[in-house]
Design a protein around this motif. Structure first.
Motif, PDB file in Angstrom:
ATOM      1  N   THR A 145      14.859 -12.379 -25.509  1.00 53.77           N
ATOM      2  CA  THR A 145      15.167 -11.315 -24.549  1.00 53.77           C
ATOM      3  C   THR A 145      15.647 -11.865 -23.209  1.00 53.77           C
ATOM      4  N   ARG A 146      15.485 -13.160 -22.969  1.00 55.17           N
ATOM      5  CA  ARG A 146      15.981 -13.767 -21.738  1.00 55.17           C
ATOM      6  C   ARG A 146      17.488 -14.020 -21.783  1.00 55.17           C
TER       7      ARG A 146
ATOM      8  N   GLY B 210       5.966 -15.009 -15.781  1.00 60.36           N
ATOM      9  CA  GLY B 210       5.419 -13.893 -16.536  1.00 60.36           C
ATOM     10  C   GLY B 210       4.926 -14.289 -17.906  1.00 60.36           C
ATOM     11  N   ALA B 211       5.127 -13.401 -18.882  1.00 62.03           N
ATOM     12  CA  ALA B 211       4.607 -13.569 -20.235  1.00 62.03           C
ATOM     13  C   ALA B 211       5.685 -14.137 -21.146  1.00 62.03           C
TER      14      ALA B 211
ATOM     15  N   PRO C  18       7.827  -5.999 -15.552  1.00 58.34           N
ATOM     16  CA  PRO C  18       9.247  -5.639 -15.587  1.00 58.34           C
ATOM     17  C   PRO C  18       9.959  -6.383 -16.715  1.00 58.34           C
ATOM     18  N   ASP C  19      11.215  -6.012 -16.967  1.00 58.88           N
ATOM     19  CA  ASP C  19      11.983  -6.663 -18.030  1.00 58.88           C
ATOM     20  C   ASP C  19      11.996  -8.179 -17.875  1.00 58.88           C
ATOM     21  N   ASP C  20      12.268  -8.648 -16.651  1.00 64.58           N
ATOM     22  CA  ASP C  20      12.410 -10.095 -16.473  1.00 64.58           C
ATOM     23  C   ASP C  20      11.065 -10.815 -16.402  1.00 64.58           C
TER      24      ASP C  20
ATOM     25  N   ILE D  87       4.864  -5.284 -24.736  1.00 57.15           N
ATOM     26  CA  ILE D  87       4.226  -6.130 -23.720  1.00 57.15           C
ATOM     27  C   ILE D  87       4.381  -5.513 -22.337  1.00 57.15           C
ATOM     28  N   LYS D  88       5.563  -5.006 -22.035  1.00 60.02           N
ATOM     29  CA  LYS D  88       5.781  -4.348 -20.737  1.00 60.02           C
ATOM     30  C   LYS D  88       4.817  -3.185 -20.551  1.00 60.02           C
ATOM     31  N   GLY D  89       4.652  -2.379 -21.621  1.00 55.60           N
ATOM     32  CA  GLY D  89       3.807  -1.202 -21.498  1.00 55.60           C
ATOM     33  C   GLY D  89       2.347  -1.531 -21.306  1.00 55.60           C
TER      34      GLY D  89
END
Length: 734
Positions: A502-503, A193-194, A217-219, A210-212
């Motif tokens: 966030t990971r 992902g990002a 998804p979160d992960d 970024i999700k929006g």
């Protein structure tokens, strides 16, 4: 082991920063990385008709991103009114419209000059008064972003029933954050992902954005904080936009992208402290007993909502100051203008309204013929009193001790009673302010945040703190290590602090609102104590030494971690509908005293001494705590005396450090910082928040000192030499 809390232990991040080995975002390099830049509008308001690339320029190897490349063109903050890139409408003079990236920075700079924005200019709204008149509507229906109302007792009607009624209007201008390091992000995409890493305060805010925008998804989003050179609230929500821009370029180019602002771009485009106008009417007895207050708060929110509602909220909640009022009415509104969006800045909202109420009390004292500090002392909030929202103060109210110690240390009564001292063409005077600041999120904010931290046991008697609370120069890493080490009974060097990402860290909420130590620190302490109890139980159950039990637990993933969520105190009750109740679990309190010299020919003002007595609950690291007080106070002095953001037609005319003047260490007065400790029972070791508080009281203390020295009454910030000169010509003296 000797207790660690209350000790001035060295900053753990200090050696790397002093030696130059700390890695800021502009130090980071990824294989195949290219550099990004932003194309911005140059009119305050208009219709965007097109983005034209000069056909005579060689665009090979240059990635171009426009609004058509954005999956969901809205930045998720409190609202989604701000586009990632403008598509049809220009709302301020530095609106991001397109993005470019390439390997060569010089070629990138040339490419920027070959992009033309076709814009049809429209009439802008540039001031609070223009927004309120609503002749041009840029935010339907009435150019207002948010309103709040606070009522206690008889409300506004209580003022007119009083013996003495005093009215005043108080204004403040915008203020630039001037963090040492400008905004910057590095971004890339892979099969997971990002990924972004950069200068930021709140990793999960950036992840949410970024999700929006990309629908991930979160992960699928990893946000990591690089070493960050200051924030002051300016890197709370704004880095989300920088991260989105870097990711858009990385996605389209297929390569990692670094996007770092220069100082001028950062000053022009990033958020500022909200300009304000506060109208105050008070009623009191002739002996100085305060009875009623009616306040109208107006903030300029700029082009988009960003964090304006929470800034306005705190401004409204602090508008009545540190004083008892039987009758209260506060009406607050934030308006939309075609200026760059305003956002959070240390104190967020409270400095504007504290400025107003403190200058107003000086006006009341003049009216009654009383000493300004005697008027304040007579009306201070004390244990058992109720605030403007009806909150009963049950503990940790050290304001009287702050006043007594500041008065004694500065010799204020003696200096004030002598009157101004004039030597040749220099006048010397002294002034003071008293103020409070709510620690933690307002009202039910912490309930909704559900902030969490994790503490891990590691082999060899070590531990690790994992939290999204970032260190942006204020000492979070050091103090959290102190808290955890003290609770675990180990040395500071046995506790690691995980890089906020966030990971691998839980969402402990944003690094804002003076909540880091009081709120997040309290659950760091709980988590560490939980682990220590597990070690003791394991040792007893299996007949092991504490060290062996520690290592046994560290090897068990299910038992090696304590994940703790913050629970607001059960007796703290807040009603969002009526804006009443317990606004904050605890308040910091302070008394500032400033002594100044004013040159009566040039009207230059120099602060020659500053005394700050501050109730911090308990100073977990006194040296770091004093550093927060002195740093925040110097920012307040800059806001008071030198920092004027000059604008014309919605554009900033002084976006450089050469003409937007902030005080340096050479401009700092001698500071006397007195840490008053009125412990808060639910803070770690009794600590409360201190980061925001010092910003609130410096400016009114300096203004009171100027008034004492010269007789000039100034009720607008900043107070530049030309402002004092104009006041002298108008006869604005007592």
């Amino acid at each position: 082991m000797a207790p660690l809390l209350g000790k001035s232990l060295p900053r753990v991040d200090g050696p790397a920063k002093v030696a130059g080995s700390a890695r800021y975002v502009d130090d980071l390099v990824l294989p195949g990385m290219i550099h990004g830049a932003t194309v911005r509008s140059d009119v305050a308001r208009g219709r965007l008709l097109g983005v034209d690339l000069d056909p005579a320029f060689d665009w090979s190897g240059i990635t171009v991103v426009t609004a058509d490349d954005v999956p969901v063109n809205a930045v998720p903050v409190i609202e989604t009114d701000q586009p990632v890139l403008a598509k049809d409408e220009i709302r301020h003079a530095y609106e991001p419209v397109a993005l470019l990236a390439c390997e060569d920075r010089l070629r990138l700079e040339k490419a920027l000059r070959h992009v033309t924005l076709r814009v049809e200019p429209l009439p802008p709204v540039l001031t609070i008064d223009e927004a309120l008149a609503a002749r041009v509507v840029i935010r339907p229906p009435d150019n207002v972003f948010k309103r709040y109302r606070i009522t206690k007792g008889r409300g506004a009607s209580g003022v007119e029933a009083c013996e003495v009624v005093v009215r005043g209007v108080y204004e403040t201008g915008a203020q630039e954050h001037v963090y040492i390091e400008p905004n910057g992000m590095i971004a890339y995409w892979d099969e997971e992902g990002a990924h972004v890493e950069g200068s930021l305060q709140c990793p999960y805010y950036v992840q949410k954005g970024i999700k929006g925008v990309f629908g991930l998804p979160d992960d699928g989003v990893d946000v990591t904080q690089a070493v960050t050179g200051g924030g002051f609230g300016g890197k709370e929500e704004y880095p989300t936009l920088v991260a989105l821009h870097a990711l858009l370029l990385a996605k389209k180019s297929g390569r990692p992208v670094k996007l770092v602002y220069g100082r001028q771009e950062d000053v022009e485009a990033s958020t500022k402290r909200h300009p304000s106008r506060v109208e105050v009417a008070t009623g009191c007895d002739r002996d100085g007993t305060l009875r009623a207050v009616s306040i109208r708060v107006l903030f300029d929110g700029g082009a988009y909502v960003t964090l304006t509602p929470v800034v306005l909220s705190r401004g409204a909640l602090h508008a009545c100051g540190a004083y008892r009022w039987a009758d209260v009415y506060v009406e607050a509104a934030a308006v939309a203008t075609n200026t760059p969006p305003n956002g959070a800045f240390r104190g967020f909202g409270a400095p504007q309204t504290v400025w107003a109420i403190e200058r107003h009390l000086d006006r009341v004292a003049r009216t009654l013929g009383l000493d300004p500090m005697e008027l304040r002392r007579k009306n201070l909030l004390r244990l058992g009193d109720t605030t403007s929202t009806g909150q009963t103060l049950k503990e940790s109210v050290g304001v009287e001790e702050c006043v007594e110690k500041a008065m004694a240390a500065s010799a204020y009564p003696e200096k004030r009673s002598r009157g101004p001292v004039v030597t040749g063409r220099v006048a010397r005077g002294i002034g003071a302010s008293v103020f409070l600041h709510g620690a933690g999120f307002t009202g039910s904010g912490e309930k909704y945040l559900k902030g969490k931290v994790a503490v891990d046991l590691l082999p060899g008697g070590r531990a690790r703190v994992r939290t999204a609370s970032t260190d942006i120069g204020q000492g979070t890493e050091t103090v959290f290590r102190q808290i955890a080490a003290g609770a675990l009974g180990v040395g500071m060097d046995a506790v690691d602090f995980a890089v906020p990402s966030t990971r691998n860290v839980p969402d402990s909420g944003p690094t804002v609102a003076s909540r880091t130590v009081m709120v997040v620190g309290s659950i760091v302490e709980r988590a560490a104590k939980d682990l220590l109890a597990r070690v003791a139980d394991e040792a007893k159950l299996r007949g092991l030494s504490p060290a062996a039990a520690w290592d046994r637990l560290a090897a068990d993933p299910e038992r090696a971690t304590a994940l703790v969520q913050y629970e607001p105190p059960p007796d703290v009750s807040w009603d969002d509908a009526t804006y009443s109740g317990d606004a904050y679990p605890a308040y910091g309190w302070a008394c500032d005293v400033a002594e100044v010299e004013v040159d009566l020919d040039t009207f230059e003002t120099k602060v020659t001494g500053f005394w700050a007595a501050v109730d911090v609950g308990r100073a977990l690291n006194p040296k770091l705590c004093a550093g927060q007080v002195e740093g925040g106070t110097l920012q307040a002095i800059g806001w008071a005396l030198t920092e004027k953001l000059v604008t014309r037609d919605g554009k900033i005319l002084n976006p450089r450090m050469t003409n937007y003047i902030v005080p340096t260490s050479l401009d700092a007065p001698p500071f006397t910082t007195i840490l008053v400790e009125a412990p808060y029972s639910r803070g770690p070791g009794g600590a409360k928040g201190v980061g925001e508080l010092p910003m609130d009281g410096g400016a009114p203390a300096v203004a009171a000192a100027i008034e004492h020295a010269t007789g000039l009454v100034l009720d607008r910030l900043p107070m530049l030499p030309e402002d004092l000169f104009e006041a002298s010509l108008k006869g604005d003296a007592r």
